[in-house]
Design a protein around this motif. Structure first.
Motif, PDB file in Angstrom:
ATOM      1  N   PHE A   2       5.739  28.335  -8.428  1.00  0.00           N
ATOM      2  CA  PHE A   2       7.113  28.434  -8.109  1.00  0.00           C
ATOM      3  C   PHE A   2       7.952  27.740  -9.154  1.00  0.00           C
ATOM      4  O   PHE A   2       7.735  26.378  -9.230  1.00  0.00           O
ATOM      5  N   LYS A  40      11.395  26.499 -11.119  1.00  0.00           N
ATOM      6  CA  LYS A  40      12.878  26.739 -11.074  1.00  0.00           C
ATOM      7  C   LYS A  40      13.562  25.470 -11.947  1.00  0.00           C
ATOM      8  O   LYS A  40      12.893  24.371 -11.600  1.00  0.00           O
ATOM      9  N   LYS A  75       1.805  26.603  -4.731  1.00  0.00           N
ATOM     10  CA  LYS A  75       2.066  27.070  -3.345  1.00  0.00           C
ATOM     11  C   LYS A  75       0.753  26.791  -2.573  1.00  0.00           C
ATOM     12  O   LYS A  75      -0.560  26.865  -3.071  1.00  0.00           O
ATOM     13  N   ARG A 114       6.750  20.345  -1.735  1.00  0.00           N
ATOM     14  CA  ARG A 114       7.894  19.558  -2.239  1.00  0.00           C
ATOM     15  C   ARG A 114       7.892  18.527  -3.067  1.00  0.00           C
ATOM     16  O   ARG A 114       6.927  17.964  -3.260  1.00  0.00           O
ATOM     17  N   GLU A 168      15.447  18.987  -4.082  1.00  0.00           N
ATOM     18  CA  GLU A 168      14.983  19.726  -2.664  1.00  0.00           C
ATOM     19  C   GLU A 168      14.771  20.932  -3.181  1.00  0.00           C
ATOM     20  O   GLU A 168      14.773  21.396  -4.123  1.00  0.00           O
ATOM     21  N   GLU A 169      14.104  21.739  -1.949  1.00  0.00           N
ATOM     22  CA  GLU A 169      13.465  23.013  -1.967  1.00  0.00           C
ATOM     23  C   GLU A 169      14.068  24.081  -2.852  1.00  0.00           C
ATOM     24  O   GLU A 169      13.708  24.348  -3.757  1.00  0.00           O
ATOM     25  N   THR A 170      15.445  24.312  -2.518  1.00  0.00           N
ATOM     26  CA  THR A 170      16.001  25.500  -3.358  1.00  0.00           C
ATOM     27  C   THR A 170      17.172  24.764  -4.312  1.00  0.00           C
ATOM     28  O   THR A 170      17.799  25.583  -4.939  1.00  0.00           O
ATOM     29  N   ALA A 171      17.131  23.549  -4.486  1.00  0.00           N
ATOM     30  CA  ALA A 171      18.279  22.982  -5.203  1.00  0.00           C
ATOM     31  C   ALA A 171      18.077  23.360  -6.950  1.00  0.00           C
ATOM     32  O   ALA A 171      17.049  23.706  -7.341  1.00  0.00           O
ATOM     33  N   ARG A 172      19.353  23.223  -7.315  1.00  0.00           N
ATOM     34  CA  ARG A 172      19.265  23.624  -9.112  1.00  0.00           C
ATOM     35  C   ARG A 172      19.607  22.120  -9.618  1.00  0.00           C
ATOM     36  O   ARG A 172      19.623  22.084 -10.934  1.00  0.00           O
TER      37      ARG A 172
END
Ligand code: ZN
Length: 231
Positions: free
Chosen positions: A88, A90, A110, A126, A132-136
């Motif tokens: 993952f 990002k 994962k 994490r 945080e998980e979905t933070a930008r």
């Protein structure tokens, strides 16, 4: 836009000095470890290994790989060492450096969750304390935005951060501020040592009766305990 990368510059320079490919790899590994220690020691989780750095006229990107061998499922709390071989990526924006926006591109592993009672069969590891998980944005960058907003307000904070090279909107800063305030109020509310309760009213928008709020305050410490819509 011209992009330079650390490995390219480093290996070309060492190649000119007649170092072998093996030696270049070895020195580069030490170089990345030293950069991590001095620039992000105690900030980036220990299981992340810096791979490369890219820079252009607007931003710096740090590329990280995960070397974790286990992770805790965030949904049930069970540890797992069963990797999915799936990743993952990002980019997470961090505090700007020298007039440039800073991003961390983290290749997170994962894992399979082996708890049969868990509602999730797989999860992304994490980055506790970092993002945080979905933070930008990184957690410390959000805190940095909140500190700027508390000094002068959200719009001046946005302008100041843009001058520093960061890319962040006034709306995002206001959102971070609300989340931080809610956490603060929640922790104040959990305390059971309030002896004198004060009640006040405030108006979020001057002259507009519909935005009046009632505020409950710990009179001795002046901490806000609760804000209720309506007066
Ligand atoms: Zn689980």
């Amino acid at each position: 836009m011209c992009t330079k990368d650390w490995y390219g510059i480093f290996s070309t320079a060492l190649h000119k000095e007649c170092f072998t490919q093996g030696e270049i790899q070895q020195i580069y590994k030490i170089e990345m470890e030293a950069r991590t220690f001095f620039d992000f020691g105690g900030i980036v989780p220990d299981f992340l290994i810096l791979q490369n750095i890219e820079r252009d006229s607007k931003k710096i990107r740090y590329y990280w790989d995960s070397r974790s061998s286990e992770a805790m499922c965030p949904f049930c709390g069970m540890m797992s060492n069963k990797e999915c071989k799936d990743y993952f990526d990002k980019p997470l924006q961090d505090i700007p450096q020298g007039g440039l926006a800073v991003y961390h591109v983290v290749r997170r592993k994962k894992y399979f969750c082996e708890n049969l009672n868990c509602p999730h069969t797989r999860f992304v590891e994490r980055l506790d304390g970092f993002g945080e998980e979905t933070a930008r944005k990184t957690i410390r960058f959000k805190k940095y935005c909140v500190e700027r907003a508390l000094e002068n307000g959200c719009k001046p904070a946005e302008d100041a951060l843009k001058r520093d090279g960061a890319l962040v909107s006034n709306d995002s800063i206001a959102r971070y501020l609300k989340v931080e305030s809610a956490k603060q109020i929640e922790s104040n509310l959990k305390r059971n040592d309030v002896r004198v309760l004060a009640i006040d009213d405030i108006n979020l928008r001057k002259g507009d009766k519909s935005t009046g709020c009632t505020v409950l305050i710990d009179e001795e410490t002046h901490r806000v305990l609760l804000i209720i819509r309506g007066t």
